[in-house]
Design a protein around this motif. Structure first.
Motif, PDB file in Angstrom:
ATOM      1  N   ASP A 149      -3.774   4.943   1.406  1.00  0.00           N
ATOM      2  CA  ASP A 149      -4.183   3.829   0.555  1.00  0.00           C
ATOM      3  C   ASP A 149      -4.628   2.649   1.410  1.00  0.00           C
ATOM      4  O   ASP A 149      -5.599   1.959   1.094  1.00  0.00           O
ATOM      5  CB  ASP A 149      -3.019   3.395  -0.343  1.00  0.00           C
ATOM      6  CG  ASP A 149      -2.806   4.361  -1.492  1.00  0.00           C
ATOM      7  OD1 ASP A 149      -3.630   5.279  -1.648  1.00  0.00           O
ATOM      8  OD2 ASP A 149      -1.831   4.196  -2.237  1.00  0.00           O
ATOM      9  N   LEU A 150      -3.872   2.445   2.461  1.00  0.00           N
ATOM     10  CA  LEU A 150      -4.214   1.336   3.357  1.00  0.00           C
ATOM     11  C   LEU A 150      -5.571   1.608   4.010  1.00  0.00           C
ATOM     12  O   LEU A 150      -6.436   0.734   4.073  1.00  0.00           O
ATOM     13  CB  LEU A 150      -3.113   1.210   4.415  1.00  0.00           C
ATOM     14  CG  LEU A 150      -3.223   0.061   5.405  1.00  0.00           C
ATOM     15  CD1 LEU A 150      -3.421  -1.263   4.698  1.00  0.00           C
ATOM     16  CD2 LEU A 150      -1.986   0.007   6.285  1.00  0.00           C
ATOM     17  N   PHE A 162       0.866  -1.185   0.000  1.00  0.00           N
ATOM     18  CA  PHE A 162       0.000   0.000   0.000  1.00  0.00           C
ATOM     19  C   PHE A 162       0.894   1.224   0.000  1.00  0.00           C
ATOM     20  O   PHE A 162       1.499   1.558   1.021  1.00  0.00           O
ATOM     21  CB  PHE A 162      -0.912  -0.008   1.215  1.00  0.00           C
ATOM     22  CG  PHE A 162      -1.775  -1.236   1.290  1.00  0.00           C
ATOM     23  CD1 PHE A 162      -2.976  -1.299   0.590  1.00  0.00           C
ATOM     24  CD2 PHE A 162      -1.359  -2.351   2.005  1.00  0.00           C
ATOM     25  CE1 PHE A 162      -3.757  -2.440   0.631  1.00  0.00           C
ATOM     26  CE2 PHE A 162      -2.138  -3.500   2.045  1.00  0.00           C
ATOM     27  CZ  PHE A 162      -3.334  -3.551   1.360  1.00  0.00           C
TER      28      PHE A 162
END
Lengths: 170, 170, 170, 170
Positions: free
Chosen positions: D54-55, D49
């Motif tokens: 994003d994670l 990620f």
DNA sequence: TATGAATGAGGGTTCATTCAT
DNA sequence: AATGAATGAACCCTCATTCAT
């Protein structure tokens, strides 16, 4: 008011440390190295210069300003010699002259003005041919500066190399 | 113990990719970028060149060898022009000439020999004064190369700057 | 041992500034931002509130107290509407109602008492069914408050959502 | 092919760890914490990620997708209950529903569609009045979810609160 | 030999908090 | 009591290098 003095001293220490650190390791010297050299915590560096690039710019401008002052007190030949001498000590002079990413345009223009004046004087004194323009003088200055960084350069070599350039300007 | 055919092909691809990548982004181009450009996995890059510096050295040596070959087929003036032209395209030529940290001494010596020969010819042809020595020619070459990297350089400026240097050698 | 006049003024300014800053940027607003907004140096902020959390707590308590006062002057429906309106303006109301990490228990209990009274009145007026308990009203209040923070909320949506809740209480 | 399996296992481990870490500490849980929890070096997290955000997004989308699936198998009342139950376990559900900074629009829209269908069914079954619209249902869902995060919530309180909301929809 | 996932030291930057003035 | 400079732990992220497959 008193603290201001401390802050000013720290700012100076940081600039000095940065000069040294960047002179030795180039622009990739660590901000932490600078802080350590300045005897200051990392946060203090960032309080004075919000960004590593800001610090870099500050040093370059300082350098260029010093050179501009120098230019105002020398002949073209003397100036070339002095700049190359300083470049032999400091990696940043050349970085400053060659850097395009950072915004040092003003300072660079200031220097160019000074050199321009030097060139006119040299032409008047018969030490530069009339067809020579400032931009190539700046280019040669940058070039000489860069070459001066070589560890193998002796004073003698430096003189001979400069002699070629100055002769070429005549 | 010759390399397997595919290994040799990979090695070549990596070198080519590295040349391109470093030419464009300077030595700070990523090994991963190189690998990608070469169409190879990173592991393969490191199998062929144990270190990023090793890769850098390999490219520089290649570059210097190419220049030495070029020197053997030109006059001093032509050579200067050609080198500066290439430098305008590739950031690595100058890095190679100016690098002191990495061990490319022998390749540099090879080039120096070639340039030495060029210089003798130039002297014989009356295009270089007899007092000029190789080391200052190399220095000037490095210098010109560096200056040529400036993004602001036009072909015109390049020519005028070179003209000064060549005139100075005479 | 009352505070000096200027100290009291500072304390008030800091609270006001913090309210505004946290309202706008949530609890992640910087203490420095608060200080600046208050026209005070950071040191002063920390002299009045030893910890950022302390400052947060102070504001939340203030907020909850204001709500309790409001509760004492409204009907349940009016109160719900008013709270949700304020929540739409200020991010801290909800943080206050929903916060469990910080110790604002007593202030929360104070509000609960006020709401309890409102609920009894509503029951008497036939606007809340007798089985409803305070804790679920508080929960619904918190819930509505939170939802009101969504940037997509229009006045219309706010009204319709509240209508559902109030209808459910009947 | 074999490595892919390892990578997939790591990716799953990271997602699981992140779910847990964020559930417990909210979005301010450290990537390092996630890495540690996943039994993986920090670099591995960033390989999978590219960004902490994003994670976060990945987890939220996962959560929303799970909810959408759930919606397709339940009645409106069951769905409300299930969502609130999950929210009581995880701080991220609400963050997901309430977050506007991150790009989870698609997933959110997907869930809204599912809820829309549930609402139609509820109307047909006489369990929701015809004037109710999806957006207020979503708002109530978000609201209930948020309130459910309170540490003081018992199963009983949860049921009573939900009962009010569901009654209000009728 | 090639692959590409994993490692982890290190870099730039932020910010709550402390402390000299 | 107020100032604001200094501190330094902590955070997110990069990238040369290693290693399991």
């Amino acid at each position: 008011m008193a603290l201001r003095a401390d802050a000013a001293r720290n700012r100076a220490a940081i600039l000095a440390a940065a000069s040294e650190a960047f002179a030795e390791h180039g622009p990739k010297a660590t901000t932490e190295q600078v802080a350590q050299q300045a005897g200051v915590a990392i946060g203090t560096v960032f309080r004075h210069f919000a960004t590593k690039d800001d610090l870099l710019v500050a040093i370059m401008k300082e350098s260029l300003k010093r050179l501009a002052t120098l230019a105002d007190e020398s002949t073209l030949a003397e100036f070339f010699t002095a700049v190359v001498d300083e470049a032999a000590r400091t990696r940043m002079v050349v970085t400053a002259l060659g850097e395009s990413r950072l915004d040092i345009g003003d300072a660079l223009r200031g220097l160019t003005d000074s050199v321009s004046r030097l060139l006119e004087q040299a032409k008047a004194a018969g030490e530069a041919r009339s067809t020579v323009q400032v931009d190539e003088v700046m280019a040669l200055l940058t070039a000489a500066t860069y070459a001066a960084r070589q560890s193998s350069w002796t004073t003698d070599l430096r003189q001979r190399t400069l002699a070629v350039i100055l002769r070429g300007l005549r």
